[in-house]
Structures are given as C-alpha cells and as structure tokens.
Design a protein around this motif. Structure first.
Motif, PDB file in Angstrom:
ATOM      1  N   PHE A 182       0.877  -1.171   0.000  1.00 31.34           N
ATOM      2  CA  PHE A 182       0.000   0.000   0.000  1.00 31.34           C
ATOM      3  C   PHE A 182       0.909   1.214   0.000  1.00 31.34           C
ATOM      4  O   PHE A 182       1.904   1.246   0.722  1.00 31.34           O
ATOM      5  N   CYS A 183       0.588   2.215  -0.780  1.00 31.47           N
ATOM      6  CA  CYS A 183       1.449   3.389  -0.781  1.00 31.47           C
ATOM      7  C   CYS A 183       0.633   4.623  -1.157  1.00 31.47           C
ATOM      8  O   CYS A 183      -0.216   4.565  -2.041  1.00 31.47           O
ATOM      9  N   ILE A 184       0.904   5.733  -0.464  1.00 28.54           N
ATOM     10  CA  ILE A 184       0.175   6.958  -0.803  1.00 28.54           C
ATOM     11  C   ILE A 184       0.954   7.825  -1.789  1.00 28.54           C
ATOM     12  O   ILE A 184       0.467   8.846  -2.246  1.00 28.54           O
ATOM     13  N   TYR A 185       2.149   7.408  -2.147  1.00 27.33           N
ATOM     14  CA  TYR A 185       2.928   8.155  -3.139  1.00 27.33           C
ATOM     15  C   TYR A 185       2.498   7.740  -4.545  1.00 27.33           C
ATOM     16  O   TYR A 185       1.994   6.645  -4.755  1.00 27.33           O
ATOM     17  N   GLU A 186       2.765   8.619  -5.500  1.00 23.93           N
ATOM     18  CA  GLU A 186       2.402   8.328  -6.885  1.00 23.93           C
ATOM     19  C   GLU A 186       3.649   8.384  -7.777  1.00 23.93           C
ATOM     20  O   GLU A 186       3.791   9.250  -8.633  1.00 23.93           O
ATOM     21  N   CYS A 187       4.586   7.457  -7.521  1.00 17.88           N
ATOM     22  CA  CYS A 187       5.778   7.413  -8.370  1.00 17.88           C
ATOM     23  C   CYS A 187       5.406   6.623  -9.623  1.00 17.88           C
ATOM     24  O   CYS A 187       5.153   5.425  -9.538  1.00 17.88           O
ATOM     25  N   SER A 188       5.363   7.296 -10.758  1.00 20.63           N
ATOM     26  CA  SER A 188       4.753   6.655 -11.936  1.00 20.63           C
ATOM     27  C   SER A 188       5.462   5.394 -12.396  1.00 20.63           C
ATOM     28  O   SER A 188       4.853   4.547 -13.018  1.00 20.63           O
ATOM     29  N   TYR A 189       6.762   5.276 -12.079  1.00 23.58           N
ATOM     30  CA  TYR A 189       7.505   4.101 -12.526  1.00 23.58           C
ATOM     31  C   TYR A 189       7.265   2.891 -11.641  1.00 23.58           C
ATOM     32  O   TYR A 189       7.796   1.821 -11.890  1.00 23.58           O
ATOM     33  N   CYS A 190       6.479   3.058 -10.574  1.00 26.71           N
ATOM     34  CA  CYS A 190       6.435   2.005  -9.558  1.00 26.71           C
ATOM     35  C   CYS A 190       5.138   1.203  -9.586  1.00 26.71           C
ATOM     36  O   CYS A 190       4.052   1.748  -9.693  1.00 26.71           O
ATOM     37  N   VAL A 191       5.288  -0.090  -9.446  1.00 29.46           N
ATOM     38  CA  VAL A 191       4.148  -1.003  -9.488  1.00 29.46           C
ATOM     39  C   VAL A 191       3.257  -0.840  -8.251  1.00 29.46           C
ATOM     40  O   VAL A 191       2.108  -1.252  -8.241  1.00 29.46           O
ATOM     41  N   ASN A 192       3.757  -0.202  -7.208  1.00 31.37           N
ATOM     42  CA  ASN A 192       2.988  -0.076  -5.963  1.00 31.37           C
ATOM     43  C   ASN A 192       2.359   1.293  -5.750  1.00 31.37           C
ATOM     44  O   ASN A 192       1.749   1.548  -4.715  1.00 31.37           O
ATOM     45  N   ARG A 193       2.517   2.192  -6.700  1.00 27.28           N
ATOM     46  CA  ARG A 193       2.055   3.572  -6.505  1.00 27.28           C
ATOM     47  C   ARG A 193       0.562   3.617  -6.169  1.00 27.28           C
ATOM     48  O   ARG A 193      -0.191   2.672  -6.481  1.00 27.28           O
ATOM     49  N   ALA A 194       0.129   4.729  -5.579  1.00 27.72           N
ATOM     50  CA  ALA A 194      -1.246   4.848  -5.083  1.00 27.72           C
ATOM     51  C   ALA A 194      -2.292   4.426  -6.122  1.00 27.72           C
ATOM     52  O   ALA A 194      -3.244   3.722  -5.805  1.00 27.72           O
TER      53      ALA A 194
ATOM     54  N   GLU B 211       5.870  13.237  -5.034  1.00 31.16           N
ATOM     55  CA  GLU B 211       5.988  13.326  -3.576  1.00 31.16           C
ATOM     56  C   GLU B 211       7.444  13.283  -3.134  1.00 31.16           C
ATOM     57  O   GLU B 211       7.747  13.433  -1.955  1.00 31.16           O
ATOM     58  N   LYS B 212       8.345  13.021  -4.074  1.00 32.82           N
ATOM     59  CA  LYS B 212       9.762  12.936  -3.698  1.00 32.82           C
ATOM     60  C   LYS B 212      10.509  14.168  -4.175  1.00 32.82           C
ATOM     61  O   LYS B 212      10.075  14.857  -5.086  1.00 32.82           O
ATOM     62  N   SER B 213      11.621  14.441  -3.520  1.00 34.66           N
ATOM     63  CA  SER B 213      12.438  15.560  -3.963  1.00 34.66           C
ATOM     64  C   SER B 213      13.882  15.266  -3.643  1.00 34.66           C
ATOM     65  O   SER B 213      14.189  14.503  -2.726  1.00 34.66           O
TER      66      SER B 213
ATOM     67  N   ALA C  51      10.678  -0.284  -8.859  1.00 36.53           N
ATOM     68  CA  ALA C  51      10.003   0.103  -7.597  1.00 36.53           C
ATOM     69  C   ALA C  51      10.806   0.851  -6.546  1.00 36.53           C
ATOM     70  O   ALA C  51      11.895   1.271  -6.815  1.00 36.53           O
ATOM     71  N   PRO C  52      10.297   0.849  -5.339  1.00 36.61           N
ATOM     72  CA  PRO C  52      10.546   1.862  -4.300  1.00 36.61           C
ATOM     73  C   PRO C  52      12.001   2.165  -4.066  1.00 36.61           C
ATOM     74  O   PRO C  52      12.792   1.296  -4.098  1.00 36.61           O
TER      75      PRO C  52
HETATM   76  S1  SF4 Z   1       8.620   3.995  -5.250  1.00 39.90           S
HETATM   77 FE1  SF4 Z   1       8.188   3.654  -3.064  1.00 39.90          FE
HETATM   78  S2  SF4 Z   1       7.180   5.545  -2.469  1.00 39.90           S
HETATM   79 FE2  SF4 Z   1       7.101   5.507  -4.681  1.00 39.90          FE
HETATM   80  S3  SF4 Z   1       5.155   4.548  -5.127  1.00 39.90           S
HETATM   81 FE3  SF4 Z   1       6.654   2.920  -5.107  1.00 39.90          FE
HETATM   82  S4  SF4 Z   1       6.534   2.139  -3.033  1.00 39.90           S
HETATM   83 FE4  SF4 Z   1       5.561   4.122  -3.010  1.00 39.90          FE
END
Ligand code: SF4
Lengths: 431, 298
Positions: free
Chosen positions: A65-77, A182-184, A430-431
């Motif tokens: 579960f993740c509240i971030y929206e990293c577009s490259y990530c399979v787990n993004r919100a 959400e990252k910087s 991912a993350p």
């Molecule tokens: S990279 Fe990490 S923080 Fe970003 S969406 Fe994926 S799990 Fe969440």
C-alpha cells in the motif's frame, strides 16, 4: 489473506529493487551457542532466478500500500495490483525459517508508505529489532529507509541493520518532480546525509575503541556497518547517461555510497500513462554498470567516460564497453607498454581488469611479459592487442590509425538486433 | 619411495616435510602407493608445528593457502604436484608462484580456484530439510560436491548454524553437528528419503512461492542464471523444478503486461479527497534551501 498469498504479492512488489548485496559487514557468527547465523564474509548468492539475478536475501515489501504516486512504480497509489501487508511477526518468522534451511543470507525489507513516513519506518525497524534482540539473528539485514523519516528512527534502524538505503530514483530534481511528485532531491539527500553522519560516527567510535582496547566494557554504537546504497531508474525520464553518471559520481563522493544500482525499467502490470512508451534496452543498464566501475576503480572521470561532443554526446556506446570506447576516442594514449607502464595506465587498457593490472605489476618484477603471459592471465587478446606492447608484440601502427577501428570490435549483426529489441511499452521499477 | 594414501593437506604436509628434510627429489617419490578411494577419517599423525623443514621465509604464505585448497581437488596427482612445487620453491625458485605461465603453477592455481568455487557453491546450494529424528529437530541435507571439500567447509556451517542440529550427507564424506561436536563420517549413497521430492519440509512451499514471485518475467536471461547456477546442482535445489515453466511462460506474461492499457496517474486522486490532501501535503513540503547542493537542482 494467507501468508502464502502475502508472500506472493509482497515479493512481486519488491522485485524491481536490484540490490542483493550481503557482503562487507562486520564479521560475526553464532558459534558459542548464541542466536543464529553469521555474516561478514563475501556475500553468498543462494540461488538464481531465470532473469539472471541472484537470490541472496529474502527481498520483500512490508506492505505495498502506498500513498505516493511514483509513476515508474508497481505499488504507486493509483496502481490496481493486489495489495497486502505483513505483520512484524510474519516477516520475522519467514526470515528465520528461510535462513535455517540455508535459502538466504538475510533480509532486505522495504515498504510502500502508509499513513506517514515515521509510522512506516517504525514497522521496518521493529522487524530488524525483533530479529536481532529476540532471536539473536546474526545474518544480514538491509532496510530501505523512508524519505523524511525522523533522525531518531534512522538511528534506531542503523543500530540493527547492516545496510540502510534510500533510492535517488531519478538523476535530477526536474525528473523527480515529473515522475515522483511526492519525492524531492532535498528530501532524499537530507536522509542520505543523516545516514552518512551515523555511519561515520560509528566508524570513528570503532576506531577509538580499537586504540583504547582495554576498555572493553564500552558500549558499541552500531550503525549500518555495511554502509548505504542507492538506486536509479534508467529510461523512465530522458536524462542522458552523462547526467546519470554525474549523479552517481556525486552520490559516491558526497555520501560515500557503497553502491549505486541501475535499474532499467521493464514492463509492469498496470502501468501509468505518465511513463514513456519505450523501455530502454537492457544493455544500457549493463553499460552504465561498466561505466560506474570505471568511475570507482579505474580512475576515470565522467567526462572521460561519456563522449561530450559529436552525435552521440552524452550517451554510452551500446555496442562496445565504455573503456574500449574511450580508448578508441583516445588513441594517442596507445600503445601502452605492459612491461613499463605504471598501474594507472595499465588500468586504461581495454580488456585488462583491475585484478589483472595488479597481477601484471607483480609478475613483471620477475620477468618481462609476452602475449602468452597475458593469455595465461585470461586477458582477452583480440580486444587488447591493438593497444599494447609486450616483449614479443608491437601493434601495427596502421591499426590504431584506422578509421573503422570501432567496427573491428562490434559483434556480428545478429547481436545488434538483440541489442535494440526493447519491450515496446510502459514499464518499470520500484521503491 | 612410496607414500601411501595421503588423506588430506596436513597429512601431505607432514610427509612432505620429512621428504624435504631427507633431500628426496620429487622424481624419486611415488605418491600414489597404496590407494584409498575414500577419505580417511582418523586424525592425521600429529607433528610439531615447529618443524623447520621448510623455514617460514622460504615458502610463501600464498603457497600454503593455494596448496591447502588444491589438496581438496579430486585428482590423485595433486600430492605429487604439491611436492614438486614445494621442492622448486625451496630450491632456488622462491618466486615461482609469479611465473603465471609455468605449467605446474598454472595447474596449482587452477585446482585451488576450482576448489574455492566448489566450496562457495556448497555454502550457497546446500538445502536443509527439517526432520524429527528421535524427537529432536534435525536439519538434513544431501549434496554432491565436485571436490573433496566436506571437512573443510564444515566449519562454515558450524559457525552459521551453531544452534541447530544438522547433517550434510555427501558421497565422499558426511558432516554432523549436534550443537556440541562436529563429526565427519564416511560418505554414503543418497538415502531414498533425500531424493528430491521425497522428503517434505513445509517451508519448501514458501520458498518456491518466493522464487516464483521474485522472478521478473520481463527480463529473461537464462544464460546468466546458468553460468552461476550450473545444471549439475539443480537436482538438489527444490526451486530448480520451477525454472523451465517460469522461463517458458515469461514471454506470455510480459505480453499480457504490455497489452494492458496504462492508467491515469490521477485516477485515485480525483476520487479520494483524503489521498489528495495527503499527497498535496507531501508535495508542498519545504526544505531548508541549503539542504541539497546546487548542482542537483538543474
Ligand atoms: S517507489 Fe516507493 S514511495 Fe514511490 S510509489 Fe513505489 S513504493 Fe511508493
């Protein structure tokens, strides 16, 4: 959800993290009947999956579960893949059970971000703490730190983990803003400096303790003895190899990273439309790793590794390795005489690795080298021949002057096809 | 002179010292006198470490290291090779190990390397199965090393799995640890119960599940896998049974991912006010301006 299902979901969620290192930590074992496990030698790869990657650690997410929206990530919100969450006890049990059967060296635990950063970091730390304190676990633990976790929590995590890491993800602030809003860079580098401070402090304490060795009772301050590492995603933004390597260079020099991993994004389930269509060829990732080695162990600078002018400016040659490509661009450095050249120059010869270069300096104290000696050291002669002089060999001057020297090294056409065969669509890491 | 059945490095070293003291040339020694197909398990005859037969300075430390490893190589000619090298090192060729093209040196290095690699693979690929034996938990493994490395690798397992009872069975020798004492016993044939799939351990299921899911089908590289995990080890690795299916199915799985329409990154944000607020709070976070060096900010 059953543990079996959670394991599937949370391993699926973790596979895009390339790190699997388990070496370079403090030496310890369970001899004497305390706890379980050992570490500190060279890392052991307990298995390999058909993607060619080693399986050394149990690599899972605590939750995807993740509240971030990293577009490259399979787990993004916004991703609709199945989501799950372990309990602390479940991860602890899986780690120990796997370890006892000699499946793994330890645990690599990362997580999506739930509630807030500190809450997530606390859960990860708790797993490590239980393993260490309750079970006397001496195996390797790598914890991914959460951007913006509080210094106190990081300190706690460093006490139990061998390695802490935080991914830089993308080489520039601009790219992060676009693909991981959400990252910087500031947030990420703030954590990196905190980790570095902890690592340095622990190191200097260890040193002091060795000099005043009779005061054995002094409590040890442990903080990530295997250092920190990071990962960059390749091909999700339009950064050049030059930009990527410059960022790595900064990570190495400013935060003394043990490793920067490169992860070419590959297709994921349920991808985001914010991603570019074309995945990078895997060979690009491979060339970046080679360039990274030149940076760290061969005395090259980024400006040397990546061509700065011409049509290919900023990009590594995909067809030949970066050292060879550099040599072809700098033919005036050659030929190099292996019997006389200093080590720094030996390191510049295509096909000669750092180990071989050192060996050459030892062997030549006793005798002058011929091609056969290099062959005995398993040097690939076809590659380095045009660039070296030995007792019995001087390259034809015309060879180094040829316009098409580069073509000479490019493997047949059929391989070129593989090179550029990239999965045609959205993709990732991912993350 | 015939030397019978040298069993291990220490045994060889003791014999070699005596021969060297008597000045016996390598060509005059037949190391393969009485053959024994098995390792012997009696402790080798104790000799005082102080023997000056080869003075410390004369034999490079590195030779001892290489020789110790090469002594585990599965080839009876190793003892003669080691003695010949020792003789040359102590008779005017003290820099011998630097002669990388010397056939004997090459052979020594090759053997030592093969043994080290084999030991490393044994550390990696032994798989324990948990059993109840006489009401005690016992971890049992069947392994087939290429070289005679069981006695030398046992130490690694003792240190790592000190608080478990375990046995590693191999055709050459077996190692047993009961949390107290290490025993090395003669090799055995593979017990039926340890043939893959016969002996169950609940955790195997979880391990296979993990293996299946940590694999990324979009990056198939079976050759890279095989060069690190050669097929000869597969019989004893429970996860190896999955390899073919995973590799064969990977193209289809990747295509399915590619065929899926990408989704809108704002999909959830638009729907959930809570998520929007959380994300916006994080997105607007300010950092002190000096927290990242300028060059990052381009
Ligand atoms: S990279 Fe990490 S923080 Fe970003 S969406 Fe994926 S799990 Fe969440």
């Amino acid at each position: 959800m059953q543990l079996m299902d959670k394991l599937a979901v949370l391993a699926d969620a973790a596979k895009y993290d390339a790190s699997c290192a388990s070496s370079g930590t403090t030496r310890r074992d369970s001899a004497g009947g305390q706890g379980i496990g050992s570490a500190g030698g060279t890392g052991i790869c307990h298995s390999y999956t058909p993607d060619g990657r080693c399986v050394s650690l149990l690599k899972v997410l605590f939750t995807n579960f993740c509240i971030y929206e990293c577009s490259y990530c399979v787990n993004r919100a916004s991703s609709q893949v199945r989501k799950a969450r372990f309990s602390v006890a479940e991860v602890v049990k899986l780690t120990l059970d796997f370890y006892r059967r000699n499946y793994i060296e330890g645990l690599f635990l990362s997580s999506g971000i739930i509630q807030d950063e500190d809450h997530t970091m606390e859960q990860l730390t708790l797993v490590a703490k239980e393993l260490r304190l309750k079970h006397g676990f001496k195996g390797y633990i790598h914890l991914k730190t959460i951007p913006d976790a509080s210094p106190e929590l990081l300190k706690e995590a460093g006490r139990y983990a061998d390695r802490l890491s935080i991914n830089i993800e993308l080489p520039t602030q601009q790219s992060l803003k676009m693909l991981a809003p959400e990252k910087s860079i500031q947030g990420i580098t703030t954590t990196m400096s905190r980790l570095q401070a902890g690592i340095d402090e622990a190191k200097s304490q260890r040193k002091n303790r060795q000099t005043i060795s009779n005061r054995r009772s002094q409590a040890t301050f442990n903080f990530a003895p295997a250092g920190q590492s990071s990962q960059m995603i390749i091909g999700a933004d339009d950064s050049t190899d030059g930009t990527i390597l410059q960022t790595s260079d900064r990570l190495y020099s400013q935060y003394r990273m043990r490793r920067v991993y490169y992860s070419a994004f590959s297709p994921i389930p349920d991808a985001s439309s914010a991603l570019p269509i074309q995945a990078p060829p895997l060979v690009r990732e491979h060339r970046l790793y080679q360039a990274d080695w030149l940076l760290r162990f061969y005395g090259f600078s980024t400006q040397e590794i990546v061509p700065t002018v011409g049509p290919e400016a900023g990009m590594l040659d995909l067809h030949i390795d970066p050292k060879l490509a550099w040599a072809i661009r700098h033919r005036d450095w050659f030929p190099i005489n292996v019997n006389r050249a200093p080590l720094e120059l030996l390191l510049r010869i295509p096909g000669i690795g750092a180990r071989t270069a050192h060996k050459i300096t030892r062997v030549r104290r006793h005798r002058r080298l011929r091609l056969a000696d290099l062959q005995a050291m398993r040097v690939p002669l076809p590659k380095c021949r045009p660039f070296i002089e030995t007792l019995d060999h001087t390259p034809a001057a015309s060879l180094l002057e040829q316009d098409n020297l580069r073509r000479h090294f490019i493997p047949p056409v059929q391989q070129e096809l593989d090179l550029f065969q990239a999965p045609p669509t959205p993709l990732v890491t991912a993350p | 002179m015939n030397i019978d059945a040298v069993v291990d490095f220490n045994h060889w070293r003791d014999q070699a010292r005596l021969l060297l003291q008597q000045g016996i040339h390598p060509t005059a020694v037949n190391w393969s006198g009485q053959q024994q197909t098995q390792l012997a398990f009696d402790s080798p005859p104790a000799t005082a470490e102080s023997s000056r037969a080869y003075a410390a300075g004369q034999v490079p430390k590195n030779f001892i290291k290489l020789a110790r490893a090469a002594a585990c190589y599965r080839d009876e000619s190793r003892w003669a090779l080691l003695y010949s090298l020792l003789w040359r090192l102590t008779h005017g060729e003290s820099h011998l190990l630097h002669l990388v093209t010397d056939p004997e040196v090459k052979r020594l290095r090759h053997m030592a390397q093969a043994v080290r690699r084999d030991a490393h693979k044994m550390h990696a690929f032994v798989r324990f199965k948990k059993q109840q034996i006489n009401d005690r938990e016992w971890y049992v493994s069947w392994f087939e090393p290429s070289h005679l490395i069981v006695p030398d690798t046992a130490d690694f397992f003792v240190k790592r799995f000190n608080t478990m009872n375990w046995s590693i069975l191999t055709p050459d020798a077996c190692a047993h640890w009961d949390q107290n004492r290490l025993q090395i016993t003669p090799g055995v044939d593979q017990p039926n119960a340890l043939i893959q799939g016969q002996m169950s351990d609940d955790m195997d299921k979880y391990w296979l599940q993990y293996y299946r899911h940590i694999f990324n089908p979009a990056r198939l590289k079976t050759q890279a896998m095989q060069s690190e995990m050669p097929k000869k080890y597969w019989d004893n690795l429970p996860e190896a049974a999955l390899i073919n299916d995973l590799a064969n199915g990977s193209g289809q799985r990747t295509q399915t991912m590619l065929d899926q329409a990408p989704n809108d990154p704002d999909r959830l944000r638009l729907k959930s006010k809570k998520l929007r607020q959380q994300q916006d709070a994080i997105r607007s976070k300010q950092y002190p301006s000096n927290s990242a060096p300028d060059q990052w900010m381009n």
